[in-house]
Design a protein around this motif. Structure first.
Motif, PDB file in Angstrom:
ATOM      1  N   THR A   3       1.413  -0.943  -0.137  1.00 20.04           N
ATOM      2  CA  THR A   3      -0.179  -0.402  -0.025  1.00 20.04           C
ATOM      3  C   THR A   3       1.069   1.079  -0.029  1.00 20.04           C
ATOM      4  O   THR A   3       0.233   2.247  -0.962  1.00 20.04           O
ATOM      5  CB  THR A   3      -0.789  -0.109   1.267  1.00 20.04           C
ATOM      6  OG1 THR A   3      -0.393   0.126   2.473  1.00 20.04           O
ATOM      7  CG2 THR A   3      -1.926  -0.985   0.936  1.00 20.04           C
ATOM      8  N   VAL A   4       1.338   1.347   0.675  1.00 18.57           N
ATOM      9  CA  VAL A   4       2.675   2.361   0.580  1.00 18.57           C
ATOM     10  C   VAL A   4       3.188   2.564  -0.877  1.00 18.57           C
ATOM     11  O   VAL A   4       3.478   4.146  -1.148  1.00 18.57           O
ATOM     12  CB  VAL A   4       4.474   2.137   1.012  1.00 18.57           C
ATOM     13  CG1 VAL A   4       5.324   3.305   1.769  1.00 18.57           C
ATOM     14  CG2 VAL A   4       3.570   1.849   3.406  1.00 18.57           C
ATOM     15  N   ASP A   6       1.759   2.000  -3.549  1.00 17.21           N
ATOM     16  CA  ASP A   6       0.366   2.357  -4.226  1.00 17.21           C
ATOM     17  C   ASP A   6       0.213   3.515  -4.121  1.00 17.21           C
ATOM     18  O   ASP A   6       0.927   4.353  -4.776  1.00 17.21           O
ATOM     19  CB  ASP A   6      -0.831   1.232  -3.455  1.00 17.21           C
ATOM     20  CG  ASP A   6      -0.894   0.762  -4.281  1.00 17.21           C
ATOM     21  OD1 ASP A   6      -1.377  -0.753  -3.759  1.00 17.21           O
ATOM     22  OD2 ASP A   6       0.475  -0.148  -5.127  1.00 17.21           O
ATOM     23  N   SER A   7       0.802   4.754  -2.560  1.00 16.88           N
ATOM     24  CA  SER A   7       0.333   5.854  -2.685  1.00 16.88           C
ATOM     25  C   SER A   7       1.124   6.485  -2.817  1.00 16.88           C
ATOM     26  O   SER A   7       1.270   7.736  -3.305  1.00 16.88           O
ATOM     27  CB  SER A   7       0.174   6.103  -1.063  1.00 16.88           C
ATOM     28  OG  SER A   7       1.495   5.610  -0.286  1.00 16.88           O
ATOM     29  N   HIS A   8       2.523   6.522  -2.478  1.00 18.28           N
ATOM     30  CA  HIS A   8       4.167   6.971  -3.995  1.00 18.28           C
ATOM     31  C   HIS A   8       3.567   6.844  -4.917  1.00 18.28           C
ATOM     32  O   HIS A   8       4.045   8.284  -5.509  1.00 18.28           O
ATOM     33  CB  HIS A   8       4.561   6.201  -3.290  1.00 18.28           C
ATOM     34  CG  HIS A   8       5.629   6.552  -2.146  1.00 18.28           C
ATOM     35  ND1 HIS A   8       6.201   5.431  -1.274  1.00 18.28           N
ATOM     36  CD2 HIS A   8       5.505   7.165  -0.999  1.00 18.28           C
ATOM     37  CE1 HIS A   8       6.743   5.924  -0.450  1.00 18.28           C
ATOM     38  NE2 HIS A   8       5.519   6.838   0.352  1.00 18.28           N
ATOM     39  N   LEU A  10       0.667   6.702  -7.516  1.00 18.01           N
ATOM     40  CA  LEU A  10      -0.694   8.042  -6.492  1.00 18.01           C
ATOM     41  C   LEU A  10      -0.499   9.135  -6.527  1.00 18.01           C
ATOM     42  O   LEU A  10      -0.405  10.619  -7.369  1.00 18.01           O
ATOM     43  CB  LEU A  10      -1.816   6.873  -6.183  1.00 18.01           C
ATOM     44  CG  LEU A  10      -2.277   5.673  -6.341  1.00 18.01           C
ATOM     45  CD1 LEU A  10      -2.987   5.175  -5.323  1.00 18.01           C
ATOM     46  CD2 LEU A  10      -3.113   5.594  -7.811  1.00 18.01           C
ATOM     47  N   ALA A  11       0.270   9.555  -5.804  1.00 17.25           N
ATOM     48  CA  ALA A  11       1.183  10.786  -5.382  1.00 17.25           C
ATOM     49  C   ALA A  11       1.283  11.596  -6.545  1.00 17.25           C
ATOM     50  O   ALA A  11       1.276  12.546  -6.775  1.00 17.25           O
ATOM     51  CB  ALA A  11       1.248  11.126  -4.083  1.00 17.25           C
ATOM     52  N   GLU A 208      -7.861  -2.809  -5.324  1.00 19.73           N
ATOM     53  CA  GLU A 208      -6.661  -2.390  -6.563  1.00 19.73           C
ATOM     54  C   GLU A 208      -7.805  -2.579  -8.396  1.00 19.73           C
ATOM     55  O   GLU A 208      -7.598  -1.871  -8.387  1.00 19.73           O
ATOM     56  CB  GLU A 208      -5.351  -2.854  -6.806  1.00 19.73           C
ATOM     57  CG  GLU A 208      -4.527  -2.442  -5.682  1.00 19.73           C
ATOM     58  CD  GLU A 208      -3.586  -3.476  -6.574  1.00 19.73           C
ATOM     59  OE1 GLU A 208      -2.201  -3.307  -5.477  1.00 19.73           O
ATOM     60  OE2 GLU A 208      -3.497  -4.775  -6.676  1.00 19.73           O
TER      61      GLU A 208
END
Length: 301
Positions: A3-4, A6-8, A10-11, A208
């Motif tokens: 998830t980390v 993913d967020s990186h 996406l951001a 996802e």
């Protein structure tokens, strides 16, 4: 895929998209030009595709293929739209917002959301570890959908250029694929992006799958907001008084490619329920008919 991570990703893609679209917003706001608008949207997809592939650098075959497909689509569409707008000189969609800063901000914000959202399936694939293992049937199905969608969109775009000929000025497009759909280019675009999602599905796990919002958002956008509704209203305003145009509209599918002999003979409920012949696509024609009937009744009385 964590998830980390993913967020990186996406951001990062969100940040790059906002900055890229902001640059072109400033250009259009300062110089009051339309020529870079569609080019900015299409090329943004290319940037996000290449950026996520290179940053992750796992180079799985699935990642490379999907990235290549998005890059080819973005460069083809961006180049086509740029050349077309340079030829036309201006985009009539911006006649009412070109001088209004608030409306320009809304448009460019919406375009940034469109790019980032529709890119989500590829972003997740490129952010994954190894692309989800060996190739699956979904990969081939998705790639096939993309190929058909790409060919349909590209062919429809080229065929619509018939309007550039002096003898065709002011006419609606009724050539090639436009005989089977009133908006074949949009059908092709939806099909290819749904293909990207299908080909991305072997990588997706749990939450996802929410990246399906990408092609869903695109579909809703074209069906209900800035795609078909605007073009239908414009065509009705220009040609709604012509019987030949009304016949074309009655016998030609709004989106999915179908022979006129088939579509024209289908009941209205079937067209609306299964083939996206939404009532508000013909709102202007219905209003004109109502006015005509009222005036006719008054003259008789």
């Amino acid at each position: 895929m964590g998830t980390v991570l993913d967020s990186h990703f996406l951001a990062l893609t969100a940040f790059v998209t906002v900055v890229y679209q902001f640059i072109f917003f400033v250009i259009t706001a300062l110089f009051k030009i339309d020529q870079v608008t569609d080019f900015a949207g299409s090329t943004n997809f290319v940037i996000l595709a290449l950026l996520t592939l290179i940053l992750k650098s796992t180079w799985h075959f699935r990642q490379v293929v999907l990235t290549l497909l998005v890059v080819v689509w973005g460069l083809r569409l961006g180049t086509f739209l740029l050349m077309r707008i340079l030829q036309w000189g201006e985009d009539r969609r911006f006649d009412e917002i070109r001088e209004k800063l608030a409306k320009l901000i809304v448009f460019w914000t919406f375009q940034a959301v469109w790019v980032w959202t529709v890119s989500l399936p590829l972003t997740v694939v490129n952010a994954s570890d190894g692309g989800g293992g060996s190739l699956k049937p979904a990969d081939v199905i998705g790639w096939t959908m993309w190929v058909f969608g790409f060919l349909i969109e590209a062919a429809a775009d080229q065929q619509k250029l018939f309007k550039n000929a002096p003898e065709n000025r002011g006419k609606w497009c009724d050539a090639g694929l436009w005989k089977y759909s009133r908006h074949p280019n949009y059908f092709g675009e939806m099909l290819l992006w749904w293909g990207i999602f299908v080909a991305a599905s072997p990588v997706l796990e749990g939450a996802e799958y929410l990246v399906v919002f990408g092609p869903v958002f695109l579909t809703l956008l074209l069906l209900f907001v800035s795609g078909i509704p605007l073009l239908e209203a414009s065509a009705d305003k220009k040609h709604g008084h012509l019987g030949a145009y009304r016949f074309y509209k009655k016998t030609t599918s709004p989106l999915i490619l179908l022979p006129r002999g088939v579509y024209g003979n289908l009941p209205g409920w079937c067209k609306t329920l299964f083939l996206f012949e939404l009532p508000f696509y013909s709102r202007n024609l219905h209003e004109e008919d109502a006015i005509y009937k009222k005036s006719l009744q008054e003259s008789i009385n």
